[in-house]
Design an enzyme around this catalytic site. Sequence first.
Site, PDB file in Angstrom:
ATOM      1  CG  HIS A 282       0.000 -42.882 -51.005  1.00 48.31           C
ATOM      2  ND1 HIS A 282       0.977 -42.400 -50.166  1.00 48.31           N
ATOM      3  CD2 HIS A 282       0.377 -44.143 -51.341  1.00 48.31           C
ATOM      4  CE1 HIS A 282       1.913 -43.340 -49.999  1.00 48.31           C
ATOM      5  NE2 HIS A 282       1.574 -44.391 -50.692  1.00 48.31           N
TER       6      HIS A 282
ATOM      7  CG  ASP B  84      -9.231 -53.200 -51.657  1.00 48.93           C
ATOM      8  OD1 ASP B  84     -10.218 -53.928 -51.475  1.00 48.93           O
ATOM      9  OD2 ASP B  84      -9.211 -52.267 -52.478  1.00 48.93           O
TER      10      ASP B  84
ATOM     11  CG  ASN C 281      -9.551 -48.708 -54.411  1.00 47.82           C
ATOM     12  OD1 ASN C 281      -9.038 -49.825 -54.449  1.00 47.82           O
ATOM     13  ND2 ASN C 281      -8.998 -47.704 -53.746  1.00 47.82           N
TER      14      ASN C 281
ATOM     15  CG  HIS D  26      -1.630 -46.857 -54.256  1.00 41.79           C
ATOM     16  ND1 HIS D  26      -2.607 -47.077 -53.324  1.00 41.79           N
ATOM     17  CD2 HIS D  26      -0.450 -46.980 -53.593  1.00 41.79           C
ATOM     18  CE1 HIS D  26      -2.045 -47.328 -52.158  1.00 41.79           C
ATOM     19  NE2 HIS D  26      -0.739 -47.287 -52.286  1.00 41.79           N
TER      20      HIS D  26
ATOM     21  CB  SER E 162      -0.815 -68.668 -18.297  1.00 41.80           C
ATOM     22  OG  SER E 162      -1.295 -69.967 -18.554  1.00 41.80           O
TER      23      SER E 162
ATOM     24  CD  GLU F 164      -1.442 -63.889 -29.353  1.00 36.43           C
ATOM     25  OE1 GLU F 164      -1.699 -63.738 -30.572  1.00 36.43           O
ATOM     26  OE2 GLU F 164      -1.540 -64.987 -28.762  1.00 36.43           O
TER      27      GLU F 164
ATOM     28  CG  PHE G 223       2.878 -65.691 -28.040  1.00 38.70           C
ATOM     29  CD1 PHE G 223       3.634 -66.350 -29.013  1.00 38.70           C
ATOM     30  CD2 PHE G 223       2.194 -66.468 -27.126  1.00 38.70           C
ATOM     31  CE1 PHE G 223       3.699 -67.739 -29.066  1.00 38.70           C
ATOM     32  CE2 PHE G 223       2.246 -67.857 -27.167  1.00 38.70           C
ATOM     33  CZ  PHE G 223       3.004 -68.492 -28.136  1.00 38.70           C
TER      34      PHE G 223
ATOM     35  CG  HIS H  44       5.330 -71.701 -26.097  1.00 37.36           C
ATOM     36  ND1 HIS H  44       5.338 -72.379 -27.296  1.00 37.36           N
ATOM     37  CD2 HIS H  44       4.021 -71.499 -25.790  1.00 37.36           C
ATOM     38  CE1 HIS H  44       4.087 -72.583 -27.693  1.00 37.36           C
ATOM     39  NE2 HIS H  44       3.272 -72.056 -26.804  1.00 37.36           N
TER      40      HIS H  44
END
Lengths: 675, 675
Positions: free
Chosen positions: B44, B171, B201, B276, B398, B425, B451, B487
Amino acid sequence: MSSSDTTTKPADLTPLKQDPTYGRMANALRALAMDAVEAANSGHPGMPMGMADAATVLFAEHLKFDPSDPHWPDRDRFVLSAGHGSMLLYGLLHLTGYPGVTLDEIKHFRQLGHMTAGHPEYGHIVGAETTTGPLGQGISNAVGMAMAERLLNARFGDALVDHHTYVIAGDGCLMEGISHEALSIAGHYKLGRLIVLWDDNSISIDGSTDLAVSDDQKLRFEAHGWHVQQVDGHDPHAVSKAIAAAKAVTDKPSMIACKTTIGLGAPSKAGTAGVHGAALGAKEIEGARIKLNWPHEPFEVPDDIRAQWQAVAARGAEPHAAWRRRHAAADPALREAFDRQIAGELTPGWETAVHGIIAKFAAERPKIATRQASQLVLDALAPVLPELLGGSADLTGSNLTKVKSQAVVTAKDFSGSYVHWGVREHGMAAAMNGISVHGGLVPYGGTFLVFADYSRPSIRLSALMGIRVIHVMTHDSIGLGEDGPTHQPVETLPALRAIPNLLVFRPADPIETAECWALALQHKTRPSVLALSRQGIPTVRSSGAENSSSRGGYVLAPASGPRKATLLASGTEVSLALAAREKLEAEGIPTAVVSMPCWELFAEQTHAYRTEVLGETENRVAVEAAVEFGWERWIGPKGRFVGMKGFGASGPADKLYQHFGITVEAVVAAAKEGL
Amino acid sequence: MSSSDTTTKPADLTPLKQDPTYGRMANALRALAMDAVEAANSGHPGMPMGMADAATVLFAEHLKFDPSDPHWPDRDRFVLSAGHGSMLLYGLLHLTGYPGVTLDEIKHFRQLGHMTAGHPEYGHIVGAETTTGPLGQGISNAVGMAMAERLLNARFGDALVDHHTYVIAGDGCLMEGISHEALSIAGHYKLGRLIVLWDDNSISIDGSTDLAVSDDQKLRFEAHGWHVQQVDGHDPHAVSKAIAAAKAVTDKPSMIACKTTIGLGAPSKAGTAGVHGAALGAKEIEGARIKLNWPHEPFEVPDDIRAQWQAVAARGAEPHAAWRRRHAAADPALREAFDRQIAGELTPGWETAVHGIIAKFAAERPKIATRQASQLVLDALAPVLPELLGGSADLTGSNLTKVKSQAVVTAKDFSGSYVHWGVREHGMAAAMNGISVHGGLVPYGGTFLVFADYSRPSIRLSALMGIRVIHVMTHDSIGLGEDGPTHQPVETLPALRAIPNLLVFRPADPIETAECWALALQHKTRPSVLALSRQGIPTVRSSGAENSSSRGGYVLAPASGPRKATLLASGTEVSLALAAREKLEAEGIPTAVVSMPCWELFAEQTHAYRTEVLGETENRVAVEAAVEFGWERWIGPKGRFVGMKGFGASGPADKLYQHFGITVEAVVAAAKEGL
């Protein structure tokens, strides 16, 4: 499950001053929520009690819905993104008379065998437009629903498609990163029919939100191009006025910050984290009945309140009937296409296109990457499948997900069928879930396979919901080469294969690629991942007549005599296995090659079929440029594995295969060892 | 890998007007980037060429670093969050003389066996403060580094800890959801020493960023409490002035939007997506040499430019020496603690605390959840391990991750050792990675096991980097009950076990919990997940003397005679297996129970040990309240599995175990079937 920092206040039994029109209707929701959570001794009373006023007026004055036909295609969508507040939704569905949502179901909140699950589950209870609970998902699904509405509107016109999407989101939803992607997408596409009610209650599980967050949400939404209002969430008329204003702003999505007190009505716990996620207890509920002026038995809703809610439910009959009239009057071809797309039936003729491209592959035997084969399949499919909605998370030229016949969707023109999702894998996946549950479109989206991790929570939910979403995930192994281990999936295939109900396809050549695309499209109740290569590979199949991929695994090359070795492989390693087979056969070792493009479908075949494919000999060698995890199932304890033992490295692909020992020689040696 | 929409402009060979002081220094970076990418025919060039001016002045006038001691603890941290622009970092490291970063390494960019990998890899090349490439991770790691700096400053004072953290982000980083969590955390904690240079850019891979994004970044950062400036990224003095201003703002993190032209210097591709992610090609490079007034051979850096860069490198000697003097003059006990923490050696005495709590568990044999056991372990550890930094993603009560001796970290007071991470998280996991690579602290953070999906990209990177980060993940199965399938992890354990170098612990009782905590702490080069139960289970071990968990799997209860069945289990299902064993033994079937708290450690034992533990009989039954995926390795083709076949359901835990057939009876039946 409350925090150790939870504080309660002294009980305040002063009856609340509430709105004469909606106050008692809202209290019915509050009472059902606190009674149901109490009966279950589990659940979240705080959010339903806090947002009852806003939800009541939303349903009473704005939401276009008809419980007599919960699937009416042009209904407004309502998404409870803060899914832990499920009793708010269940209360609304019950009081407005959604089919099956009886008082008995409410009484069996969170009990096995009942539709009133801990969090709202799509397909499990009618009226849950999507499964919510994992925070941030619902609001992001809603962005997809709002996009679907505009996309279908552009195709079928105002007469058939003209609805809003409403969301109730909490602080948790807005803290999750996915909300950033969703807000940004919604702002970019100017989704003016998306209206989010933020339950601005300043409480999260650990306590006051200022323990962890100092964001200026108003500024934040404005930065994403949203229209923002702030109201007292307990003033239903203010909320209604704000919703009306939000509807009037058609070129921006709208957020209405509803300042609320969590658990409003609970005499000592309201406004604290103590009311968020645990039953209130008998004494607190007793006090709440005084404070809410609700002198009724648990689960009792007085007749006059029931009648008011029934009147709210009846509001939808007229717009529904009007829509039915417009639907009946629509151009028959347009109507037929609309009905078919909403039903999720693919436009006839698409299979011919697949057969055509397979025949072309069989004739030309191209040596191309499976991502290129995928693009050629899409080239054939896109023109005949108008419901197909493509996209990529800013890797269009790498995923090869866009074909010439696809115009790009823009905020000004939704007639296109390709979405530049930006570098937002998670937002894309969640929006695709929303598009899929909305109905009418079949979404697919591209990224690199390794970035499946970024969208994994949404992939999981698509599998749980049982919906058709297709993930095109290219650069599927160390074969991507120089980008190195950050970009090389080695554990991603097993991690995806572990998800129930997800189809993970890793086709071996262009023909399998076409077959797998067809399978992904045909499975209406399962999401799919197509793991595709960056690097070119030979066409190994001679025809698609037998649709071999549909069985998940099959003998691609039989042994020339009594089988002494079986080589199992997927994707780019199938041609490597074939080369190894040639050597082994030349040395007088009859060897079969089994291609396994989809473990899940193979596992669902009969035992007899699987046994036949895997062969009698226990001398099995699996080859896959990934870690072994899970292959033990197919190769058994005497089997061998040629693949990765850890993370990859940066270098040209062929050197990496050599370096990590994924070679024809290694497969031959492994097969001989097992003789 | 460029987009199909890529456009190039007509070649413009007009030499650029550049800054007399820094223009040529920056051009050295540009030339190395374009030459190295060209040689690799992969990489790149656009980002390094675009950000060369800003990076040059950052290094020349601000960054506190000393290549003669790259690990000097009080150096400023520099994170290239846009990791694909790796040649910018490699160029900087080479020109400033970092050990080993020779011209030969630059010439072997992206080649196997060289440190100049496609993306910067921590531990693979000196000077890469963290591994970047997956977008959004670097900026989020940097938030952790900046927090670590403040935390250590509060402990050790300005004399020893007093540095900045700089980030270059693109970005893509800012589109990723994780950036939202990171910005929000940084704003909340007022991390005034964190300075982000945004490479503004307007180009992403698919083309102009306005294809996909319309965010007002200035407003967005301000919404999160950041100080924001906008400058011409090609005006080094403007950039320097902005950095100075950012440093002067000490109560807010700073973002400097550097408006740049991607690929500046490329005569036809600058400012387009074409520059790029692909080599420029010979002709474009030839033109760039004219445009940049850089009449040198590929990889040639003229002596005067090298001398200027060496002078930049020499800037650090003085502040480094001053720091060494302060370090030498510091209170010896303080210095010793500082040095030990920075070296990652645990404070002596902690093992005594673990032994103490194990003895207590052995004596009291509590029936508690493993999350509760974990809290008791932390209760014992926190006071004696000052380097321990706890937290939770808004599930403190918890996860039971906070203990009384821990004060909460706030923006005003960093002397605490517990962080309320909010519902973030992913941001938490990435920040913990940053805290770990910064050095000086051992971070652990809690959420629900399901999670793990949200933080998975960061967990993967911690495994790839080989760093100590401890994830406390509670509610580890259907045993969490009523919250339901959204969950309930069923595939999460196998998905984590598939990640190389990650230790996944699922302890069976309080004693194993303490042992697993100790193992997680002891492994300096591996991240850990502790999968802990919500529900109570008996203490099954009688002592911790043998430290059985360190072998990953062990015979917890031997067969009373020649073994006829082996029951394998982890976590809460171990006590279930023990109950099944009792029944089987009572029926005259000698049965062993093997507890497997950590597959990875078990797999690393000798073959002889594993064989002994697994036993000779092929009649093996595995019990785990998760899907079978992966267990085939341990049970073999004749083994049986008692566990989940798909997603869970909402209901009380005991009813769910019955419903899904994870019962003593089922295990007994399975063992008998295999006789």
